[in-house]
Design an enzyme around this catalytic site. Structure first.
Site, short mmCIF file in Angstrom:
data_model
loop_
_atom_site.label_atom_id
_atom_site.label_comp_id
_atom_site.label_asym_id
_atom_site.label_seq_id
_atom_site.Cartn_x
_atom_site.Cartn_y
_atom_site.Cartn_z
N TYR A 142 0.96 -1.31 -0.09
CA TYR A 142 -0.03 -0.01 0.17
C TYR A 142 1.00 1.21 -0.09
O TYR A 142 1.84 1.33 0.84
CB TYR A 142 -0.94 0.16 1.31
CG TYR A 142 -1.71 1.13 1.55
CD1 TYR A 142 -2.69 1.62 0.46
CD2 TYR A 142 -1.58 1.96 2.33
CE1 TYR A 142 -3.36 2.72 0.62
CE2 TYR A 142 -2.38 3.08 2.90
CZ TYR A 142 -3.22 3.50 1.88
OH TYR A 142 -3.92 4.61 2.04
N LYS A 181 4.92 9.03 8.58
CA LYS A 181 4.27 8.72 10.03
C LYS A 181 5.37 8.97 10.99
O LYS A 181 5.11 10.35 11.61
CB LYS A 181 4.29 7.28 9.78
CG LYS A 181 3.28 6.95 8.69
CD LYS A 181 2.31 5.83 9.00
CE LYS A 181 1.25 5.49 8.18
NZ LYS A 181 -0.12 5.31 8.35
N ASP A 205 9.29 2.28 -0.30
CA ASP A 205 8.46 3.23 0.55
C ASP A 205 8.54 2.90 2.15
O ASP A 205 8.23 1.91 2.58
CB ASP A 205 6.95 2.85 0.15
CG ASP A 205 5.94 3.61 0.84
OD1 ASP A 205 6.12 4.10 1.79
OD2 ASP A 205 4.64 3.24 0.49
C1 LIG Z 1 3.72 2.13 3.30
C2 LIG Z 1 2.72 3.41 3.11
N1 LIG Z 1 2.73 4.15 2.34
C3 LIG Z 1 2.05 5.26 2.15
C4 LIG Z 1 0.90 5.50 3.04
C5 LIG Z 1 0.05 6.65 2.98
O1 LIG Z 1 0.34 7.64 4.00
P1 LIG Z 1 -0.76 8.75 4.22
O2 LIG Z 1 -1.69 8.04 4.94
O3 LIG Z 1 0.10 9.71 5.22
O4 LIG Z 1 -1.34 9.46 2.88
C6 LIG Z 1 0.86 4.62 4.19
C7 LIG Z 1 -0.32 4.75 5.12
O5 LIG Z 1 -0.58 3.91 5.84
C8 LIG Z 1 1.68 3.38 4.11
O6 LIG Z 1 1.80 2.56 5.05
#
Ligand SMILES: Cc1ncc(COP(=O)(O)O)c(C=O)c1O
Length: 433
Positions: free
Chosen positions: A142, A272, A244
């Protein structure tokens, strides 16, 4: 669920003014179950009826130090007194970028406000750098809510097709198929299928974007040597490797997954834990790939990107992490993991605990291991969720779904871990024995 009258009443108000009563779909647990929180402090949260929970969701991960953490709040207050958005370079922004560089080893940093934005920008940078349009992403990984990546994130097993040729599944309606045509989907942890995909398509592939640990799928770890293999493929075929690190960054190690596994990506996205919950994200990477971001070259920007308050929060958070907060996080995680494993073995429940101590996950399955999305999707979700709902009633709150790891903060105490383990034991007994 024990949430009481005030919580239910307030959620009814939320339902009247926001679709599903929430601001992000994953927060919806049902009209009669979704929570409305009142406050958070340290490792705890309270709902509207003053029920207290040990928080192992931590807002899906960001709150690495604990809620309302004093050192972060002080720095933020100091920053707020000098204004919070200039849309112009300022010192907190530079200080935080210097810290990010030092801790992660990236050469250059640009800011964004969320993980979604960070991965969106990273993909554009990769496209610009390579002059290619397509991306490879992994089933069950994700990367946020933008259209380039919201494919095969949590697809139902009935829709995913044959493992050697996964069906690309949009997360829902509103996803243009033409954008889906720019995405190749492959299973995680399978060298052969990734290599086949790259060899057949490399001339079009700008980047491989991946969660180095499946932070949105029960913390499935990469097999030994897998990340090195992906790195080598990217080098051979001129593909940009994007880690990511929105969940792993500043959580599993000061330098995130790049440090933890000793594998360097070309670009990395952070969010985060970077701001202990204040909205800040960053794209970091090699100078060769990021150096040409600039006017009339590679577009990147945002009014709130790098704002004073968020970067001040990042400065304070990174200071605490550098000073040893992650040791506490890790020690707590190990205590929990050992305790949960012991419960599973004592009670004869098939399953195991996996992942890094800062974000472990419990998988209930007869299999010896889980290596990709399909393995986790085939595990015993229904029982896991029943156990978790029992935990809520006992004042312990991980996320309700199997995909989401347990998140640990530096404010969790040994007593919290022991209470969580005891509650888990009771919940397992109530559901299974
Ligand atoms: C690995 C990863 N990338 C991107 C995101 C998206 O981040 P945001 O919710 O701050 O847009 C998340 C959110 O949980 C994530 O876990």
């Amino acid at each position: 669920m024990q949430s009481g009258e005030k919580t239910r009443k307030m959620f009814q108000r939320a339902l009247d003014c926001m679709p599903s009563g929430v601001t992000s779909n994953y927060r919806y647990w049902g009209d009669d179950k979704s929570l409305v929180l009142k406050k958070g402090e340290g490792a705890y949260i309270w709902d509207q009826d003053d029920n207290q929970y040990i928080d192992y969701r931590l807002g899906f991960g960001p709150v690495i130090l604990g809620h309302a953490y004093p050192a972060v709040l002080e720095k933020v207050k100091e920053a707020m007194s000098i204004g919070n958005v200039y849309a112009m370079t300022h010192e907190y922004e530079i200080k935080a970028a210097e810290k990010i560089k030092k801790m992660t080893g990236v050469d250059l940093v640009r800011y964004a406000n969320s993980g979604t934005e960070a991965t969106m920008h990273a993909i554009r940078i990769a496209r610009a750098y390579t002059g290619r349009d397509k991306i490879i992403k992994f089933e069950g990984h994700y990367h946020g809510f933008h259209d380039a990546v919201l494919w095969s994130t949590f697809p139902p097993l009935t829709s995913v097709g044959y493992r050697r040729a996964p069906v690309k599944v949009p997360q829902g309606s509103g996803m243009p198929q033409s954008l889906g045509n720019l995405v190749h989907i492959v299973p995680f942890n399978d060298e052969e299928l990734l290599e086949n995909k790259v060899k057949a398509n490399w001339g079009d592939i700008a980047c491989i974007i991946m969660e180095p640990i499946m932070g949105n799928c029960a913390s499935v770890m990469p097999k030994k040597g897998y990340l090195e293999f992906v790195r080598k493929l990217c080098d051979e075929y001129g593909i940009v490797l994007i880690f990511d690190e929105v969940k792993t960054g500043f959580r599993i190690a000061k330098g995130g997954a790049q440090e933890y596994f000793g594998v360097r990506s070309d670009l990395a996205t952070y969010a985060k834990a970077l701001g202990n919950g204040f909205p800040i994200a960053a794209i970091g990477g090699k100078k060769e790939v990021m150096g040409d971001i600039g006017f009339l070259k590679i577009p990147h920007g945002g009014t709130y990107a790098g704002n004073v308050v968020a970067t001040a929060a990042a400065c304070a958070t990174l200071d605490e992490l550098e000073a040893g907060a992650l040791d506490k996080v890790s020690a707590h995680g190990i205590r929990l993991m050992n305790g949960f494993s012991q419960v599973l073995s004592d009670r004869g429940v098939p399953g195991f605990v996996q992942g890094p101590p800062a974000m472990p996950a419990i998988v209930l399955t007869e299999e010896a291991g889980v290596f990709d999305y399909r393995d986790v999707a085939a595990s015993n979700h229904a029982i896991y969720e029943q156990v978790i709902w029992k935990l809520f009633a006992k004042g312990v709150m991980p996320d309700s779904g199997v995909h989401e790891p347990w998140f640990i903060s530096a404010s969790h105490t040994d007593a919290d871990a022991d209470k969580a383990i005891e509650a888990f034991d009771e919940a397992v007994m109530e559901v299974l024995c």
